[in-house]
Design a protein around this motif. Structure first.
Motif, PDB file in Angstrom:
ATOM      1  N   VAL A 461       0.755  -1.115   0.025  1.00  0.00           N
ATOM      2  CA  VAL A 461      -0.026   0.109   0.055  1.00  0.00           C
ATOM      3  C   VAL A 461       0.922   1.137  -0.067  1.00  0.00           C
ATOM      4  O   VAL A 461       1.692   1.479   0.958  1.00  0.00           O
ATOM      5  CB  VAL A 461      -0.806   0.021   1.271  1.00  0.00           C
ATOM      6  CG1 VAL A 461      -1.800   1.162   1.084  1.00  0.00           C
ATOM      7  CG2 VAL A 461      -1.654  -1.525   1.382  1.00  0.00           C
ATOM      8  N   LEU A 463       0.639   4.806   0.442  1.00  0.00           N
ATOM      9  CA  LEU A 463      -0.386   5.623   1.098  1.00  0.00           C
ATOM     10  C   LEU A 463      -0.039   6.864   1.416  1.00  0.00           C
ATOM     11  O   LEU A 463       0.970   7.288   2.195  1.00  0.00           O
ATOM     12  CB  LEU A 463      -0.695   4.750   2.599  1.00  0.00           C
ATOM     13  CG  LEU A 463      -1.898   5.450   3.464  1.00  0.00           C
ATOM     14  CD1 LEU A 463      -3.168   5.394   2.848  1.00  0.00           C
ATOM     15  CD2 LEU A 463      -1.811   4.372   4.769  1.00  0.00           C
ATOM     16  N   LEU A 476      -3.807   3.572   8.023  1.00  0.00           N
ATOM     17  CA  LEU A 476      -2.843   2.534   8.457  1.00  0.00           C
ATOM     18  C   LEU A 476      -3.453   2.076   9.727  1.00  0.00           C
ATOM     19  O   LEU A 476      -3.234   0.811   9.774  1.00  0.00           O
ATOM     20  CB  LEU A 476      -1.506   3.468   8.820  1.00  0.00           C
ATOM     21  CG  LEU A 476      -0.546   2.716   9.239  1.00  0.00           C
ATOM     22  CD1 LEU A 476      -0.070   1.403   8.375  1.00  0.00           C
ATOM     23  CD2 LEU A 476       0.733   3.555   9.458  1.00  0.00           C
ATOM     24  N   TYR A 488       0.054  -6.677   4.673  1.00  0.00           N
ATOM     25  CA  TYR A 488       0.167  -5.681   4.103  1.00  0.00           C
ATOM     26  C   TYR A 488       1.464  -4.923   4.373  1.00  0.00           C
ATOM     27  O   TYR A 488       1.988  -4.898   5.665  1.00  0.00           O
ATOM     28  CB  TYR A 488      -1.071  -4.325   4.641  1.00  0.00           C
ATOM     29  CG  TYR A 488      -2.538  -4.981   4.449  1.00  0.00           C
ATOM     30  CD1 TYR A 488      -2.726  -4.460   3.123  1.00  0.00           C
ATOM     31  CD2 TYR A 488      -3.303  -5.646   5.131  1.00  0.00           C
ATOM     32  CE1 TYR A 488      -4.308  -4.972   2.793  1.00  0.00           C
ATOM     33  CE2 TYR A 488      -4.585  -5.929   4.747  1.00  0.00           C
ATOM     34  CZ  TYR A 488      -4.961  -5.636   3.664  1.00  0.00           C
ATOM     35  OH  TYR A 488      -6.364  -5.978   3.200  1.00  0.00           O
ATOM     36  N   VAL A 490       3.262  -1.195   4.094  1.00  0.00           N
ATOM     37  CA  VAL A 490       2.815   0.099   3.934  1.00  0.00           C
ATOM     38  C   VAL A 490       4.038   1.238   3.823  1.00  0.00           C
ATOM     39  O   VAL A 490       4.717   1.226   4.766  1.00  0.00           O
ATOM     40  CB  VAL A 490       1.716   0.444   5.001  1.00  0.00           C
ATOM     41  CG1 VAL A 490       1.344   1.821   4.841  1.00  0.00           C
ATOM     42  CG2 VAL A 490       0.650  -0.523   5.326  1.00  0.00           C
ATOM     43  N   ALA A 510       4.046   1.327   9.950  1.00  0.00           N
ATOM     44  CA  ALA A 510       4.251   1.489   8.799  1.00  0.00           C
ATOM     45  C   ALA A 510       5.677   0.961   8.177  1.00  0.00           C
ATOM     46  O   ALA A 510       6.565   0.900   9.307  1.00  0.00           O
ATOM     47  CB  ALA A 510       4.413   3.113   8.222  1.00  0.00           C
TER      48      ALA A 510
END
Length: 535
Positions: A461, A463, A476, A488, A490, A510
């Motif tokens: 992702v 983002l 998130l 995921y 990120v 993250a």
């Protein structure tokens, strides 16, 4: 002038948003838009945009009978959209990302585990400036999984962290990964003799007191990474051929087991044996025989992919482990290598060539011992030899199939210019034969979270931090609350200068972050590293 330039870019955004919502766009509308840009851009001093718009006008007439899709429009106008990004973000097109431009994802990887996000941000910026790739982890609980994913060249662990003692993390690493030598460096503001002794007693390779001089820190970490390289070569590398020896097989298979438990990918193994090698030794002598072995190993290394692992099993027998590779793919790879090696001429006397035979098996259930699959490949090798040598046979009990691993890549950003540029970069990233990228764009976080598209596949992702309806940090946070959050990866993008927002993104889990404006080459390098971990 600045006011009108801003209006110019906003008008492009508005038009792209409008077209994204339409199924088709009339040609006359597209032509008028290009015509408008050609006139306005040059007046505003945006000469590259104006020149490109005029080139496009020369390629079309206003009265063409056609309609456009949004994908066709973005492809046609991509140069202009990219120029817009560069102009707005103030990025020179000739600038490159330090240490990244020629590394192709092979830079040294450093894992830093510390709940002090200011320290993480500072170290990430400084170490990436010298060409290292830094994975910052603010949540110690996430560190364990990251250790498997990242496979770092060195791990930096803070001793005192909220809720977790750094010694617990160190203890886990040393117990679970005792077959692998990955240097660990403990850091702490507590420089007491007791803490230092405990660090070394538990297996840390170095202890560095906070605060420290950065240049000294870099030298000491670099020394640990050089030790790792030397130890790998001394302990796990065959002295003659410089490929891995059989001692490394169990360690490599342990990684296969770990990856399979999380991803369920296909893996394959091949056993290769040089045909009539005894005749080479008898006719030309053992020195020439050694030369043949070295050249064979060199050929295998040059013809296999970066993720494939080559071993000298003993004598003239070699093993290749093919991660995330089906039986059919592995067979094709080995047979291609066989054909090219047969063409090589060893320049001794009148010259001679060698061939090899091989057997290939699929590792369908890595919970079983590695010897299970080695035996299947070995049986196929004997079949190849009994069939006249210089050929490749597969495990006859296997079902040939060619699974494709799907990696979803979501671009979540409210700016159509950014979405367009991002999608172009991602679509051009290299991938392996067994991997297929499925790329989708979302103009807000709500539509992404509500979409069924990301399903059960691994998903990267990209983002944006600031969006309407739902902030990127909220997206998130929602992802990390799910039971499948590990699926995921990120990459947070933010134009905010507030360290608080970056700190929060690290705390929420993250995997990496970038601050706008960023250089596109830097983005490409970061994405390449993250996708490499997901493959």
């Amino acid at each position: 002038m600045e006011k009108y330039t801003k209006y110019f870019f906003n008008n492009i955004r508005k038009k792209l948003d409008e077209w994204e919502a339409a199924s088709t766009i009339a040609h006359e509308e597209v032509y008028r838009f290009i015509h408008s840009m050609a006139g306005s851009a040059s007046i505003l001093g945006l000469h590259k945009i104006g020149e490109r718009a005029r080139e496009l006008m020369d390629q079309h007439t206003e009265k063409e009978e056609r309609t456009w899709t949004i994908a066709e429009v973005k492809e046609e106008l991509f140069d202009i959209i990219e120029y817009c990004y560069h102009y707005e973000e103030g990025i020179s097109e000739v600038e490159v990302f330090p240490g990244k431009q020629s590394r192709a994802g092979e830079e040294p990887v450093v894992l830093i585990i510390d709940d002090d996000t200011t320290f993480l941000m500072y170290m990430k910026e400084e170490l990436e400036n010298i060409g290292w790739y830094v994975v910052p982890i603010a949540n110690p609980e996430k560190a364990v999984m990251s250790y498997y994913d990242v496979r770092p060249d060195c791990a930096i662990i803070d001793i005192y962290m909220n809720g977790t003692n750094g010694f617990e993390v160190l203890d886990f690493f040393k117990k679970k990964l005792k077959q692998q030598f990955i240097p660990t460096v403990m850091v702490s503001v507590d420089n007491s003799k007791e803490i230092r002794m405990k660090s070394y007693q538990m297996g840390a390779d170095d202890f560095i007191r906070k605060p420290f001089e950065l240049d000294e820190f870099i030298v000491r970490v670099k020394r640990q990474m050089e030790r790792k390289k030397q130890m790998d070569e001394l302990v796990l590398i065959d002295e003659l051929t410089h490929v891995y020896n059989r001692k490394y097989l169990n360690q490599a298979y342990a990684q296969v087991q770990s990856d399979w438990a999380r991803n369920g990918d296909s893996y394959s193994v091949a056993v290769l044996d040089i045909d009539h090698f005894k005749k080479v030794n008898d006719q030309y002598g053992h020195l020439v025989g050694d030369m043949v072995l070295k050249q064979f190993a060199t050929h295998l290394k040059s013809e296999t992919r970066i993720q494939d692992i080559v071993f000298r099993f003993g004598g003239e027998e070699f093993v290749i482990l093919f991660p995330t590779t089906s039986l059919k793919e592995a067979y094709t790879f080995v047979d291609t290598i066989r054909k090219s090696f047969a063409q090589y001429v060893f320049r001794e006397g009148e010259g001679f060539s060698c061939t090899f035979s091989a057997g290939v098996a699929e590792i369908s259930n890595p919970t079983k011992p590695f010897d299970t699959w080695l035996e299947l490949a070995d049986n196929a090798l004997y079949e190849a030899k009994n069939s006249g040598r210089n050929n490749v046979k597969i495990d006859c009990k296997a079902n040939i199939h060619t699974p494709q691993k799907i990696i979803k890549i979501a671009i979540v950003d409210d700016d159509p210019i950014i979405r367009t540029v991002m999608k172009d970069i991602v679509s051009k990233l290299p991938s392996e034969h067994h991997v297929q990228y499925d790329i989708q764009s979302f103009n807000d976080g709500v539509s992404f979270l509500q979409s069924d598209w990301h399903g059960e596949s691994p998903c990267l992702v990209i983002l944006d931090g600031v969006m309407p309806k739902m902030d990127g940090l909220e997206v998130l946070e929602n992802l990390r609350k799910g039971d499948d959050s590990d699926r995921y990866k990120v990459l947070m993008l933010t134009s905010r200068k507030s360290e608080r927002d970056i700190s929060r993104s690290l705390q929420l889990g993250a995997d990496d972050y970038m601050t706008k404006p960023f250089k596109l080459l830097e983005l490409e390098a970061r994405l390449g590293q993250m996708l490499k971990r997901m493959r």
